[in-house]
Scaffold this active site. Structure first.
Site, mmCIF file in Angstrom:
data_model
loop_
_atom_site.group_PDB
_atom_site.id
_atom_site.type_symbol
_atom_site.label_atom_id
_atom_site.label_comp_id
_atom_site.label_asym_id
_atom_site.label_seq_id
_atom_site.Cartn_x
_atom_site.Cartn_y
_atom_site.Cartn_z
ATOM 1 N N TYR A 173 0.846 -1.204 0.000
ATOM 2 C CA TYR A 173 0.000 0.000 0.000
ATOM 3 C C TYR A 173 0.877 1.248 0.000
ATOM 4 O O TYR A 173 0.596 2.212 -0.721
ATOM 5 C CB TYR A 173 -0.916 -0.012 1.221
ATOM 6 C CG TYR A 173 -1.925 1.115 1.237
ATOM 7 C CD1 TYR A 173 -3.192 0.948 0.685
ATOM 8 C CD2 TYR A 173 -1.612 2.348 1.807
ATOM 9 C CE1 TYR A 173 -4.121 1.977 0.693
ATOM 10 C CE2 TYR A 173 -2.536 3.393 1.815
ATOM 11 C CZ TYR A 173 -3.786 3.200 1.262
ATOM 12 O OH TYR A 173 -4.694 4.233 1.277
ATOM 13 N N ALA A 174 1.911 1.233 0.797
ATOM 14 C CA ALA A 174 2.805 2.391 0.861
ATOM 15 C C ALA A 174 3.455 2.657 -0.486
ATOM 16 O O ALA A 174 3.576 3.813 -0.923
ATOM 17 C CB ALA A 174 3.868 2.167 1.928
ATOM 18 N N SER A 184 9.897 11.732 -4.111
ATOM 19 C CA SER A 184 8.560 12.295 -3.963
ATOM 20 C C SER A 184 8.468 13.660 -4.628
ATOM 21 O O SER A 184 9.345 14.505 -4.471
ATOM 22 C CB SER A 184 8.199 12.436 -2.485
ATOM 23 O OG SER A 184 7.006 13.171 -2.322
ATOM 24 N N HIS A 186 6.546 15.907 -3.720
ATOM 25 C CA HIS A 186 6.379 16.892 -2.656
ATOM 26 C C HIS A 186 7.709 17.541 -2.274
ATOM 27 O O HIS A 186 7.720 18.628 -1.688
ATOM 28 C CB HIS A 186 5.739 16.246 -1.418
ATOM 29 C CG HIS A 186 4.253 16.067 -1.547
ATOM 30 N ND1 HIS A 186 3.365 17.115 -1.440
ATOM 31 C CD2 HIS A 186 3.503 14.963 -1.773
ATOM 32 C CE1 HIS A 186 2.135 16.674 -1.588
ATOM 33 N NE2 HIS A 186 2.185 15.364 -1.796
ATOM 34 N N ASP A 193 -1.499 19.020 -2.148
ATOM 35 C CA ASP A 193 -2.695 18.210 -1.933
ATOM 36 C C ASP A 193 -3.834 19.125 -1.498
ATOM 37 O O ASP A 193 -3.704 19.878 -0.525
ATOM 38 C CB ASP A 193 -2.449 17.145 -0.860
ATOM 39 C CG ASP A 193 -1.470 16.078 -1.325
ATOM 40 O OD1 ASP A 193 -1.209 16.007 -2.541
ATOM 41 O OD2 ASP A 193 -0.964 15.325 -0.470
ATOM 42 N N GLU A 240 -4.728 9.878 -7.628
ATOM 43 C CA GLU A 240 -4.880 10.766 -6.480
ATOM 44 C C GLU A 240 -5.636 12.005 -6.948
ATOM 45 O O GLU A 240 -5.070 12.888 -7.591
ATOM 46 C CB GLU A 240 -3.517 11.152 -5.896
ATOM 47 C CG GLU A 240 -2.765 9.996 -5.278
ATOM 48 C CD GLU A 240 -1.476 10.423 -4.585
ATOM 49 O OE1 GLU A 240 -1.141 11.628 -4.644
ATOM 50 O OE2 GLU A 240 -0.805 9.563 -4.000
ATOM 51 N N HIS A 243 -4.100 15.516 -5.594
ATOM 52 C CA HIS A 243 -2.719 15.976 -5.785
ATOM 53 C C HIS A 243 -2.597 16.770 -7.079
ATOM 54 O O HIS A 243 -2.733 16.241 -8.183
ATOM 55 C CB HIS A 243 -1.763 14.780 -5.822
ATOM 56 C CG HIS A 243 -0.320 15.184 -5.891
ATOM 57 N ND1 HIS A 243 0.488 15.261 -4.781
ATOM 58 C CD2 HIS A 243 0.460 15.542 -6.943
ATOM 59 C CE1 HIS A 243 1.708 15.648 -5.144
ATOM 60 N NE2 HIS A 243 1.708 15.813 -6.456
#
Length: 342
Positions: A173-174, A184, A186, A193, A240, A243
């Protein structure tokens, strides 16, 4: 009988001397003029035309419509179009890190933050664009309940988030929903987000009908949905809906027109070069092919082209049109994207 001496004609001698001086002076002026012309010619023709990276020093009567721009390797990892994903690590360049700002210090009143402390940060250019967008969103619809949930993350924060998800939901899942630390988006300060927060209830923007304006117009402010549902095989991240990524104008508009995710767009731009076909764009006509010569003659519009970075060269250069505004963005992979706008 004494012989008579021949008399000297003074007038004839004077005329001869004057004539000789005139001839000598003419020869001197001709030779001097040739020497000065030779001395003023540069050994490097490019210096006579371009004089480095500025246009002010050009002295020819018909200067070329471009100048030469030197590109540094470090620029390849900085800019609005850098691609950060599972295959392309972010290198935290100083130029980008210096642009990170606290959102609470710069935001307007038409959206909120899930955390008003100094920990919620974003690139200044992305904050400015988000402010303009939410102001127009409010003026058009009266909506002001967008909320920034997460934005810039340093390496330590991303490491902790990944570890928490792996512990709570499992490693698979991660991997599907959280990028590995260092990989990332980010980290760039360009990803944000966004959700909706109304009277204590939080929901995704995709589930709120009043956010249709936001979804339809975000590209006009430089934002794109970074991980669309139909692009998972390209992005490597599951859909997502929250995002969004700042890539700037007109790139977000072009990506929307072509239905490209960032991975597709970066690859697509590699077909466009300064000395070949460039990507042209205007809001009226959309995307089209153009040459640099056509851009010189155009009164308005945008020209975009790619420059590959050659590690074997001591100096990487490209030509950039004069009489326009231009930006240089690295792609974080192998080169640069030049965007010229009139």
């Amino acid at each position: 009988r004494r012989k008579r001496r021949p008399q000297i004609n003074g007038a004839a001698i004077a005329v001869t001397l004057i004539f000789s001086l005139i001839i000598g002076l003419c020869l001197f002026l001709i030779i001097s003029g040739k020497n000065r012309a030779t001395d003023n010619t540069s050994d490097d023709p490019a210096k006579d035309v371009l004089a480095g990276e500025t246009t002010e020093a050009v002295t020819t009567e018909d200067p070329l419509p471009y100048f030469t721009l030197e590109l540094q390797e470090g620029q390849m990892y900085y800019g609005d179009l850098i691609l950060v994903n599972a295959y392309n690590e972010y290198f935290f360049p100083d130029e980008a890190e210096n642009e990170i700002a606290v959102i609470a210090d710069l935001k307007n009143e038409y959206y909120g933050l899930s955390d008003y402390t100094s920990s919620t940060e974003l690139s200044r250019i992305a904050i400015d664009a988000f402010n303009r967008m939410t102001l127009d969103f409010f003026n058009e619809t009266g909506f002001k309940w967008l909320q920034v949930n997460s934005a810039y993350r340093d390496l330590e924060s991303q490491t902790q988030i990944y570890a928490d998800y792996a512990r709570d939901y499992g490693e698979d899942y991660a991997k599907a929903y959280v990028a590995n630390p260092g990989f990332s988006e980010h980290h760039t300060g360009l990803g944000v987000d966004v959700n909706v927060h109304i009277e204590g209830a939080v929901m995704p923007v995709v589930d709120n009908a009043e956010c249709q304006w936001f979804r339809d117009n975000c590209q006009d402010y430089g934002f794109v949905l970074r991980y669309p549902e139909d692009k998972v095989h390209l992005t490597g991240i599951n859909h997502e809906s929250w995002h969004y990524r700042y890539v700037g104008v007109p790139h977000a508009q072009i990506m929307e027109d072509l239905s490209f995710c960032l991975e597709e767009y970066i690859d697509h731009l590699k077909y466009y070069t300064y000395d070949g076909i460039c990507l042209g764009y205007s809001p009226e006509t959309g995307v089209y092919d153009m040459s640099a010569e056509e851009f010189y003659e155009a009164e308005s519009g945008t020209m975009i082209y790619y420059v590959a970075y050659d590690m074997t060269e001591d100096k990487n250069e490209t030509l950039v049109p004069k009489d326009c505004e231009y930006t240089v963005s690295g792609n974080n992979v192998d080169g640069f994207i030049i965007t010229c706008t009139k």
